[in-house]
Design a protein around this motif. Structure first.
Motif, PDB file in Angstrom:
ATOM      1  N   ARG A  84      -4.739   0.879   1.521  1.00  0.00           N
ATOM      2  CA  ARG A  84      -4.810   2.003   2.454  1.00  0.00           C
ATOM      3  C   ARG A  84      -5.656   1.603   3.645  1.00  0.00           C
ATOM      4  O   ARG A  84      -6.670   0.922   3.499  1.00  0.00           O
ATOM      5  CB  ARG A  84      -5.438   3.208   1.772  1.00  0.00           C
ATOM      6  CG  ARG A  84      -5.502   4.427   2.663  1.00  0.00           C
ATOM      7  CD  ARG A  84      -5.833   5.657   1.831  1.00  0.00           C
ATOM      8  NE  ARG A  84      -5.687   6.847   2.628  1.00  0.00           N
ATOM      9  CZ  ARG A  84      -6.703   7.569   3.076  1.00  0.00           C
ATOM     10  NH1 ARG A  84      -7.933   7.218   2.778  1.00  0.00           N
ATOM     11  NH2 ARG A  84      -6.493   8.643   3.786  1.00  0.00           N
ATOM     12  N   GLY A 118       0.809  -1.211   0.000  1.00  0.00           N
ATOM     13  CA  GLY A 118       0.000   0.000   0.000  1.00  0.00           C
ATOM     14  C   GLY A 118       0.838   1.255   0.000  1.00  0.00           C
ATOM     15  O   GLY A 118       2.060   1.217  -0.130  1.00  0.00           O
ATOM     16  N   ARG A 122      -5.182  10.799   9.004  1.00  0.00           N
ATOM     17  CA  ARG A 122      -4.189  11.364   8.094  1.00  0.00           C
ATOM     18  C   ARG A 122      -3.528  12.545   8.779  1.00  0.00           C
ATOM     19  O   ARG A 122      -4.185  13.340   9.440  1.00  0.00           O
ATOM     20  CB  ARG A 122      -4.814  11.824   6.773  1.00  0.00           C
ATOM     21  CG  ARG A 122      -5.634  10.816   6.021  1.00  0.00           C
ATOM     22  CD  ARG A 122      -5.211   9.380   5.904  1.00  0.00           C
ATOM     23  NE  ARG A 122      -3.882   9.077   5.481  1.00  0.00           N
ATOM     24  CZ  ARG A 122      -3.302   7.928   5.742  1.00  0.00           C
ATOM     25  NH1 ARG A 122      -3.925   7.004   6.421  1.00  0.00           N
ATOM     26  NH2 ARG A 122      -2.103   7.671   5.335  1.00  0.00           N
ATOM     27  N   ASP A 124       1.200   5.087   2.079  1.00  0.00           N
ATOM     28  CA  ASP A 124       0.862   5.903   3.236  1.00  0.00           C
ATOM     29  C   ASP A 124       1.299   7.336   2.955  1.00  0.00           C
ATOM     30  O   ASP A 124       2.349   7.567   2.352  1.00  0.00           O
ATOM     31  CB  ASP A 124       1.591   5.380   4.478  1.00  0.00           C
ATOM     32  CG  ASP A 124       1.238   6.173   5.714  1.00  0.00           C
ATOM     33  OD1 ASP A 124       0.080   6.123   6.143  1.00  0.00           O
ATOM     34  OD2 ASP A 124       2.133   6.861   6.250  1.00  0.00           O
TER      35      ASP A 124
END
Length: 154
Positions: A147, A69, A153, A71
């Motif tokens: 994700r 994934g 976030r 980030d």
């Protein structure tokens, strides 16, 4: 405000209940555990970045087995009071990988000073960067979109 984008690639190497980590000093000098990997050079493919960085930091050659994934992290840093402000955006590409050769060693004159296998059960007790937890969760859950939706976030 200065804006800075950094794209990096990291490996999650797990075998026999242990994860390969490297140790790096935090901005305040405190040692913290990080994933082996690092910043892409201009024109470099992330797949090549992760293989180069793991070899530099651990001595191992790896075989990338899966894209786990991506980030994204964003932080604003202020230095010298309010005079120097930098908006840092980090994009980290995470791969699962297996050791394909080489010998474990520490990086010489680099960003890390120690490479070691750590028990998966002991990771929560280590001083580590947030990305280690994100990577392990991606490795365990393997979300189709690459994700972790519930992760806040930065």
């Amino acid at each position: 405000m200065r804006k800075k984008l950094r794209v990096a690639a990291y490996a999650v190497c797990v075998r026999d209940g242990q994860i390969l980590l490297a140790r790096s000093p935090a901005p305040d000098g405190t040692p913290e555990w990080v994933l082996p990997g690092g910043g892409m050079e201009h024109g470099e493919d992330p797949y090549d970045t992760v293989r180069r960085e793991v070899t530099e930091e651990t001595g191992y050659r790896i075989e990338v087995t899966r894209l786990l994934g991506v980030d994204s992290s964003r932080r604003v840093f202020r230095r010298h009071g309010m005079w120097q402000v930098t908006d840092n955006h980090g994009v980290r590409i995470l791969y699962a990988a297996e050791i394909a050769g080489g010998e474990l060693r520490n990086e010489a004159n680099g960003s890390t000073d120690l490479a070691a296998w750590q028990d998966l059960d002991a990771v929560s007790g280590l001083t580590r960067v947030r990305l280690v937890d994100v990577a392990l969760k991606l490795w365990r859950e393997r979300p189709a979109v690459g994700r972790l939706a519930e992760e806040p976030r930065e």
